[in-house]
Design a protein around this motif. Structure first.
Motif, PDB file in Angstrom:
ATOM      1  N   TYR A  22       5.070 -14.931 -16.090  1.00  0.00           N
ATOM      2  CA  TYR A  22       5.187 -14.782 -14.634  1.00  0.00           C
ATOM      3  C   TYR A  22       6.572 -14.288 -14.240  1.00  0.00           C
ATOM      4  CZ  TYR A  22       0.772 -17.300 -14.069  1.00  0.00           C
ATOM      5  OH  TYR A  22      -0.540 -17.698 -14.113  1.00  0.00           O
ATOM      6  N   SER A  23       7.594 -14.826 -14.887  1.00  0.00           N
ATOM      7  CA  SER A  23       8.960 -14.402 -14.592  1.00  0.00           C
ATOM      8  C   SER A  23       9.129 -12.910 -14.854  1.00  0.00           C
ATOM      9  CB  SER A  23       9.937 -15.207 -15.441  1.00  0.00           C
ATOM     10  OG  SER A  23      11.255 -14.746 -15.261  1.00  0.00           O
ATOM     11  N   ASN A  24       8.646 -12.457 -16.014  1.00  0.00           N
ATOM     12  CA  ASN A  24       8.753 -11.036 -16.349  1.00  0.00           C
ATOM     13  C   ASN A  24       7.874 -10.176 -15.458  1.00  0.00           C
ATOM     14  OD1 ASN A  24      10.682 -11.451 -18.296  1.00  0.00           O
ATOM     15  ND2 ASN A  24       9.225 -11.500 -19.977  1.00  0.00           N
ATOM     16  N   LEU A  25       6.674 -10.668 -15.138  1.00  0.00           N
ATOM     17  CA  LEU A  25       5.797  -9.904 -14.245  1.00  0.00           C
ATOM     18  C   LEU A  25       6.433  -9.699 -12.874  1.00  0.00           C
ATOM     19  CD1 LEU A  25       2.214 -11.290 -14.973  1.00  0.00           C
ATOM     20  CD2 LEU A  25       3.022  -8.944 -15.297  1.00  0.00           C
ATOM     21  N   GLU A  26       7.125 -10.713 -12.386  1.00  0.00           N
ATOM     22  CA  GLU A  26       7.811 -10.576 -11.093  1.00  0.00           C
ATOM     23  C   GLU A  26       8.862  -9.481 -11.146  1.00  0.00           C
ATOM     24  OE1 GLU A  26       7.442 -15.080  -9.233  1.00  0.00           O
ATOM     25  OE2 GLU A  26       9.273 -14.507 -10.284  1.00  0.00           O
ATOM     26  N   LYS A  27       9.618  -9.426 -12.252  1.00  0.00           N
ATOM     27  CA  LYS A  27      10.656  -8.392 -12.405  1.00  0.00           C
ATOM     28  C   LYS A  27      10.035  -7.002 -12.515  1.00  0.00           C
ATOM     29  CE  LYS A  27      13.619 -11.646 -14.811  1.00  0.00           C
ATOM     30  NZ  LYS A  27      14.059 -12.072 -16.137  1.00  0.00           N
ATOM     31  N   VAL A  28       8.967  -6.892 -13.318  1.00  0.00           N
ATOM     32  CA  VAL A  28       8.291  -5.599 -13.473  1.00  0.00           C
ATOM     33  C   VAL A  28       7.723  -5.144 -12.130  1.00  0.00           C
ATOM     34  CG1 VAL A  28       6.271  -4.474 -14.514  1.00  0.00           C
ATOM     35  CG2 VAL A  28       7.788  -5.855 -15.932  1.00  0.00           C
ATOM     36  N   ASN A  29       7.099  -6.063 -11.411  1.00  0.00           N
ATOM     37  CA  ASN A  29       6.508  -5.732 -10.126  1.00  0.00           C
ATOM     38  C   ASN A  29       7.572  -5.337  -9.099  1.00  0.00           C
ATOM     39  OD1 ASN A  29       4.116  -5.482  -8.528  1.00  0.00           O
ATOM     40  ND2 ASN A  29       4.742  -7.339  -7.451  1.00  0.00           N
ATOM     41  N   ALA A  30       8.693  -6.046  -9.086  1.00  0.00           N
ATOM     42  CA  ALA A  30       9.778  -5.711  -8.151  1.00  0.00           C
ATOM     43  C   ALA A  30      10.318  -4.314  -8.441  1.00  0.00           C
ATOM     44  CB  ALA A  30      10.884  -6.750  -8.240  1.00  0.00           C
ATOM     45  N   PHE A  31      10.495  -3.995  -9.716  1.00  0.00           N
ATOM     46  CA  PHE A  31      10.972  -2.657 -10.093  1.00  0.00           C
ATOM     47  C   PHE A  31       9.975  -1.603  -9.655  1.00  0.00           C
ATOM     48  CE2 PHE A  31      11.450   0.964 -12.909  1.00  0.00           C
ATOM     49  CZ  PHE A  31      12.810   1.183 -12.860  1.00  0.00           C
ATOM     50  N   ALA A  46      20.196   5.828 -16.486  1.00  0.00           N
ATOM     51  CA  ALA A  46      19.401   5.793 -17.721  1.00  0.00           C
ATOM     52  C   ALA A  46      19.321   4.387 -18.303  1.00  0.00           C
ATOM     53  CB  ALA A  46      19.979   6.758 -18.748  1.00  0.00           C
ATOM     54  N   ASP A  47      20.409   3.639 -18.245  1.00  0.00           N
ATOM     55  CA  ASP A  47      20.392   2.275 -18.782  1.00  0.00           C
ATOM     56  C   ASP A  47      19.403   1.396 -18.018  1.00  0.00           C
ATOM     57  OD1 ASP A  47      22.285   2.869 -20.724  1.00  0.00           O
ATOM     58  OD2 ASP A  47      23.971   2.231 -19.457  1.00  0.00           O
ATOM     59  N   GLU A  48      19.378   1.534 -16.711  1.00  0.00           N
ATOM     60  CA  GLU A  48      18.439   0.761 -15.890  1.00  0.00           C
ATOM     61  C   GLU A  48      16.992   1.151 -16.209  1.00  0.00           C
ATOM     62  OE1 GLU A  48      17.385  -0.270 -11.237  1.00  0.00           O
ATOM     63  OE2 GLU A  48      18.803   1.342 -11.670  1.00  0.00           O
ATOM     64  N   ALA A  49      16.753   2.442 -16.372  1.00  0.00           N
ATOM     65  CA  ALA A  49      15.411   2.918 -16.693  1.00  0.00           C
ATOM     66  C   ALA A  49      14.957   2.393 -18.061  1.00  0.00           C
ATOM     67  CB  ALA A  49      15.373   4.445 -16.669  1.00  0.00           C
ATOM     68  N   TRP A  50      15.844   2.443 -19.052  1.00  0.00           N
ATOM     69  CA  TRP A  50      15.489   1.945 -20.380  1.00  0.00           C
ATOM     70  C   TRP A  50      15.243   0.441 -20.361  1.00  0.00           C
ATOM     71  CZ3 TRP A  50      13.467   4.437 -24.146  1.00  0.00           C
ATOM     72  CH2 TRP A  50      13.761   5.786 -24.355  1.00  0.00           C
ATOM     73  N   GLU A  51      16.054  -0.301 -19.606  1.00  0.00           N
ATOM     74  CA  GLU A  51      15.854  -1.746 -19.513  1.00  0.00           C
ATOM     75  C   GLU A  51      14.519  -2.060 -18.837  1.00  0.00           C
ATOM     76  OE1 GLU A  51      16.064  -5.844 -19.637  1.00  0.00           O
ATOM     77  OE2 GLU A  51      16.978  -4.306 -20.885  1.00  0.00           O
ATOM     78  N   ALA A  52      14.168  -1.311 -17.813  1.00  0.00           N
ATOM     79  CA  ALA A  52      12.883  -1.507 -17.141  1.00  0.00           C
ATOM     80  C   ALA A  52      11.729  -1.223 -18.097  1.00  0.00           C
ATOM     81  CB  ALA A  52      12.789  -0.609 -15.905  1.00  0.00           C
ATOM     82  N   LEU A  55      11.483  -4.119 -20.619  1.00  0.00           N
ATOM     83  CA  LEU A  55      10.866  -5.292 -20.009  1.00  0.00           C
ATOM     84  C   LEU A  55       9.368  -5.077 -19.811  1.00  0.00           C
ATOM     85  CD1 LEU A  55      11.139  -8.103 -18.807  1.00  0.00           C
ATOM     86  CD2 LEU A  55      11.701  -7.018 -16.619  1.00  0.00           C
ATOM     87  N   TRP A  56       8.969  -3.873 -19.428  1.00  0.00           N
ATOM     88  CA  TRP A  56       7.555  -3.558 -19.244  1.00  0.00           C
ATOM     89  C   TRP A  56       6.797  -3.727 -20.567  1.00  0.00           C
ATOM     90  CZ3 TRP A  56       4.791   1.243 -20.471  1.00  0.00           C
ATOM     91  CH2 TRP A  56       3.514   1.283 -19.926  1.00  0.00           C
ATOM     92  N   LEU A  57       7.362  -3.184 -21.641  1.00  0.00           N
ATOM     93  CA  LEU A  57       6.711  -3.303 -22.949  1.00  0.00           C
ATOM     94  C   LEU A  57       6.696  -4.752 -23.444  1.00  0.00           C
ATOM     95  CD1 LEU A  57       8.084  -0.081 -24.651  1.00  0.00           C
ATOM     96  CD2 LEU A  57       5.742  -0.516 -23.886  1.00  0.00           C
ATOM     97  N   LEU A  58       7.769  -5.482 -23.221  1.00  0.00           N
ATOM     98  CA  LEU A  58       7.811  -6.896 -23.580  1.00  0.00           C
ATOM     99  C   LEU A  58       6.721  -7.669 -22.834  1.00  0.00           C
ATOM    100  CD1 LEU A  58       9.238  -9.394 -24.878  1.00  0.00           C
ATOM    101  CD2 LEU A  58      10.594  -9.494 -22.777  1.00  0.00           C
ATOM    102  N   THR A  59       6.573  -7.378 -21.556  1.00  0.00           N
ATOM    103  CA  THR A  59       5.570  -8.059 -20.737  1.00  0.00           C
ATOM    104  C   THR A  59       4.159  -7.716 -21.205  1.00  0.00           C
ATOM    105  OG1 THR A  59       7.110  -8.044 -18.880  1.00  0.00           O
ATOM    106  CG2 THR A  59       4.799  -8.456 -18.361  1.00  0.00           C
ATOM    107  N   LEU A  60       3.909  -6.461 -21.521  1.00  0.00           N
ATOM    108  CA  LEU A  60       2.600  -6.086 -22.064  1.00  0.00           C
ATOM    109  C   LEU A  60       2.322  -6.813 -23.374  1.00  0.00           C
ATOM    110  CD1 LEU A  60       2.492  -2.237 -21.438  1.00  0.00           C
ATOM    111  CD2 LEU A  60       1.139  -4.002 -20.290  1.00  0.00           C
TER     112      LEU A  60
END
Length: 68
Positions: A22-31, A46-52, A55-60
């Motif tokens: 849920y914590s990660n989903l909230e971050k992915v959804n906010a982004f 680019a760093d922000e995009a790579w981190e997003a 996190l997206w792949l980690l959440t999946l």
């Protein structure tokens, strides 16, 4: 009955793994809501995009493992 179904749902979805998801989903959804679907600020870091993406792949991955 219905009450026992909701008790089971609560049990299954209340563990620490789900809290992390849920914590990660909230971050992915906010982004997604602020930087992709409704661009409030241009994504030009680019760093922000790579981190997003990380996190997206980690959440999946978390979702796949929980569905296991």
């Amino acid at each position: 009955g219905v009450a026992s179904v909701w008790k089971d749902v609560q049990t299954v979805f209340s563990g620490p793994e789900m809290a992390n998801l849920y914590s990660n989903l909230e971050k992915v959804n906010a982004f997604r809501n602020t930087r992709v679907a409704h661009v409030e600020a241009i994504l030009d870091n680019a760093d922000e995009a790579w981190e997003a993406m990380r996190l997206w792949l980690l959440t999946l991955t978390q979702m796949v493992l929980l569905a296991g």
